[in-house]
Design an enzyme around this catalytic site. Structure first.
Site, short mmCIF file in Angstrom:
data_model
loop_
_atom_site.label_atom_id
_atom_site.label_comp_id
_atom_site.label_asym_id
_atom_site.label_seq_id
_atom_site.Cartn_x
_atom_site.Cartn_y
_atom_site.Cartn_z
N SER A 139 1.47 1.18 -1.36
CA SER A 139 1.34 -0.17 -1.91
C SER A 139 1.42 -1.16 -0.77
CB SER A 139 2.48 -0.45 -2.91
OG SER A 139 2.53 -1.83 -3.24
N TYR A 152 11.48 -0.22 -4.14
CA TYR A 152 10.04 0.05 -4.24
C TYR A 152 9.37 -0.18 -2.89
CZ TYR A 152 5.23 -0.25 -5.97
OH TYR A 152 3.88 -0.06 -6.17
N LYS A 156 7.75 2.77 -0.34
CA LYS A 156 6.32 2.68 -0.06
C LYS A 156 6.07 2.58 1.44
CE LYS A 156 4.76 2.99 -4.28
NZ LYS A 156 4.13 4.25 -4.71
#
Length: 249
Positions: A139, A152, A156
């Protein structure tokens, strides 16, 4: 352009909806044999039928990528069905957002450890098939600060680092490893669909930050992932490609 994917065996984890489903369909359109997994059996069957509409072999099996035994059983079944495995696409995400133990554990186990585990299981199969490709889905949150979603963003970023390290380690086995980092991608029942319903002002603000004035769609990520796994991309490895309509800009 002939992507050289006809009859290639492709595993897509997290392949029942959104980006994963679009990637699986993209390979199927190119004539590849495709296997997908996800936790929800009903959604998985719907995805299998949709992919099968492109005419090729499709295998689907429920799997919890965070569970070792489940992952081992799935990869073995996919290998038996496909015959050979040439490509692994790691797409699952737990969307661990909260900065607490639960959020960090979810992000680590689903977004990072599951990718490393699937790679470990698939590498001997890809090597035995004569080589191939691994594509991780990260991401743009891993390429810049990720306010409000530290777990998150951190995992990533780790996926991007894993990509480069695996690319270096696996080149001798004729296996390329690359990564796609999507920007904000909209699809029905996806994260941004829910945000649009729950917080339309925030949603509109994100859209306004994208130079092209819209969010991406799963097929735009799939195009990049399929290309990176293809024969024309044979000299590309260790790279992370942001597919975000300029959102990082």
């Amino acid at each position: 352009m002939d992507l050289g994917l006809t009859d290639k065996g492709v595993i897509v984890t997290g392949g029942s909806k959104g980006i994963g489903l679009a990637i699986a369909e993209g390979f199927a359109r190119e004539g590849a044999k495709v296997s997908i997994c996800a936790r929800n059996a009903e959604t998985l069957e719907q995805a299998r039928a949709q992919i099968a509409g492109h005419g090729g072999m499709v295998h689907a099996m429920p799997c919890d990528v965070g569970d070792v035994a489940s992952m081992e059983a799935y990869v073995a079944a996919a290998h038996e069905t496909l015959g050979d495995v040439h490509v692994l696409v790691n797409n699952p995400s737990g969307f661990g957002m909260a900065d607490d133990d639960a959020g960090w554990t979810l992000a680590f186990e689903t977004d990072l450890l599951a990718l490393a585990r699937a790679s470990r299981l698939a590498v001997p199969l890809i090597e035995a098939a004569g080589g191939g490709s691994i594509v991780h889905i990260s991401s743009i949150s891993g390429m810049e600060p990720s306010p409000g979603s530290a777990p998150y963003g951190a995992v990533k970023a780790a996926v991007i680092h894993l990509t480069a390290t695996q690319a270096s380690d696996l080149a001798a086995k004729n296996i390329r490893v690359n990564c796609v980092s999507p920007g904000s991608i909209f699809f029905t029942d996806g994260t941004w669909d829910k945000v649009q319903q729950d917080d339309p002002d925030y949603f509109d603000g994100v859209v306004a930050s994208i130079p092209f004035g819209r969010m991406g769609v799963p097929e735009e990520i799939a195009n990049g992932a399929v290309f990176l796994a293809s024969e024309p991309a044979r000299w590309i490895t260790g790279q992370t490609i942001a597919i975000d309509g300029g959102q990082l800009l």
